[in-house]
Design a protein around this motif. Sequence first.
Motif, short mmCIF file in Angstrom:
data_model
loop_
_atom_site.label_atom_id
_atom_site.label_comp_id
_atom_site.label_asym_id
_atom_site.label_seq_id
_atom_site.Cartn_x
_atom_site.Cartn_y
_atom_site.Cartn_z
N LEU A 100 0.99 -1.16 0.11
CA LEU A 100 0.06 0.01 0.19
C LEU A 100 0.87 1.22 -0.11
CD1 LEU A 100 -2.80 -1.09 2.73
CD2 LEU A 100 -2.80 -1.15 0.02
N LEU A 101 2.10 1.16 0.42
CA LEU A 101 2.89 2.29 0.18
C LEU A 101 3.76 2.43 -1.22
CD1 LEU A 101 4.48 4.49 1.71
CD2 LEU A 101 6.42 2.69 2.49
N LYS A 102 3.65 3.74 -1.69
CA LYS A 102 3.82 3.85 -3.04
C LYS A 102 5.38 3.69 -3.24
CE LYS A 102 -0.14 6.79 -4.34
NZ LYS A 102 -0.65 5.62 -5.35
N ASN A 103 6.27 3.82 -2.08
CA ASN A 103 7.61 3.78 -2.55
C ASN A 103 8.15 3.23 -1.15
OD1 ASN A 103 10.68 5.15 -2.81
ND2 ASN A 103 10.01 4.66 -4.63
N GLN A 104 8.54 2.01 -1.06
CA GLN A 104 8.86 1.49 0.09
C GLN A 104 10.35 1.79 0.75
OE1 GLN A 104 8.25 -2.70 -0.08
NE2 GLN A 104 6.10 -2.69 -0.89
N PHE A 105 10.48 1.30 1.86
CA PHE A 105 11.79 1.76 2.74
C PHE A 105 12.73 0.63 2.76
CE2 PHE A 105 9.00 5.38 3.59
CZ PHE A 105 10.07 6.26 3.77
N ILE A 106 13.98 1.11 2.87
CA ILE A 106 15.03 -0.11 2.76
C ILE A 106 15.78 0.30 4.40
CG2 ILE A 106 17.40 -0.66 2.04
CD1 ILE A 106 16.22 0.63 -0.60
N ASP A 107 15.96 -0.60 5.01
CA ASP A 107 16.87 -0.56 6.28
C ASP A 107 18.48 -1.05 5.91
OD1 ASP A 107 18.02 -0.61 8.62
OD2 ASP A 107 16.84 -2.36 9.49
N PRO A 108 19.14 -0.12 5.84
CA PRO A 108 20.61 -0.41 5.19
C PRO A 108 21.34 -1.07 6.36
CG PRO A 108 20.23 1.83 5.63
CD PRO A 108 19.07 1.35 5.80
N VAL A 109 21.03 -1.10 7.65
CA VAL A 109 21.73 -1.27 8.78
C VAL A 109 21.61 -3.10 8.85
CG1 VAL A 109 22.44 -1.24 11.11
CG2 VAL A 109 21.74 0.80 9.72
N ASP A 110 22.90 -3.51 9.13
CA ASP A 110 22.64 -5.25 9.33
C ASP A 110 22.00 -5.39 10.51
OD1 ASP A 110 23.42 -7.85 10.20
OD2 ASP A 110 25.16 -7.91 9.01
N SER A 111 20.83 -6.23 10.58
CA SER A 111 20.06 -6.37 11.53
C SER A 111 20.77 -7.06 12.63
CB SER A 111 18.89 -7.59 11.07
OG SER A 111 19.62 -8.85 10.63
#
Length: 314
Positions: free
Chosen positions: A242-253
């Motif tokens: 539903l989000l038109k441009n999703q987010f990225i988490d660039p930090v190692d989990s």
Amino acid sequence: MQEKTKSYGSTDSLSRNVVVVKPFDYSYDEDSVFSILSWNVEHFIDNHDDPYIDNEREDNPPENMDLRLNLLIKSLKMADADIVVFQEFESAKFLKQLANDSLPQMGYLYFADVPSHNWYMNVVVMSRFPMGVIRGYGSATTPLVDYKGGNGLEETQNQINTRMWSIDVFPKEDYTFLLTGVHLKAGRSERDEAMRKGQLNLLVSNFNETLNIFPSKNMIVTGDLNAYPSSDELAILKNNNLLKNQFIDPVDSLLYSHPADKPSRRLDYMLVNQNMATEMIAGRIKVENFFGPDTMRIISDHLPVMGNFISKDK
């Protein structure tokens, strides 16, 4: 990716990004690299009692506040970030005074927040770059998603949405991005999770409104999300159709940010939407330490997150 912002002051568009004018005496630096520091600084308060806030900690600051302040100032000098977002910080007024008194050569000219009317821990920002309109979410009521209380009734809340805002930042004459500072509901209960989901859904709705106008809008969400990388809450930003441009988490989990002296979990983030992915500098968004564990714990129970980006005219 990025919409153009060169035509400041023009009347041929109603875009907020072409009517925002930088100060007449401001000159953009030629360096295209810029940095952001985000940090939950744990009940960071000034020495003045706000008569409108009835809280023992705010009324009577802890004895170690001067030490914490000195260490925070040293940290800011070491970080040398262009943009700083604090959570659990009393006010932009306090931050501006801190910068004027202790960081006069660092070029922090712009300050903003949307403070709570009845609480002393807010999300604040200071920047070397001009900023535009700030949008606060505190007046909005959000549901507790898929949650019913003991009486079987659905619930809503409008107490903690003051801890979220979005603001346009202008690192370059022809480059801007939308910065969202957050401090979501704390706690691990089902109710706490439902509150966070409601807050994030509110952000998604507002992000989509912006993306409807500017499909290539650059966005960053940063702060203490009080959720784990693999949580359902984070999925609202990272894996949401539903989000038109999703987010990225660039930090190692596996990199943790809490507690500061013995990190065992990550609650703190700098999420970048896909439009802005190519402006991340690889390996330069990370959990940061300025001192040893014991000293970092004096400043706060959280470690900061810091990221470096490069502005690209596309």
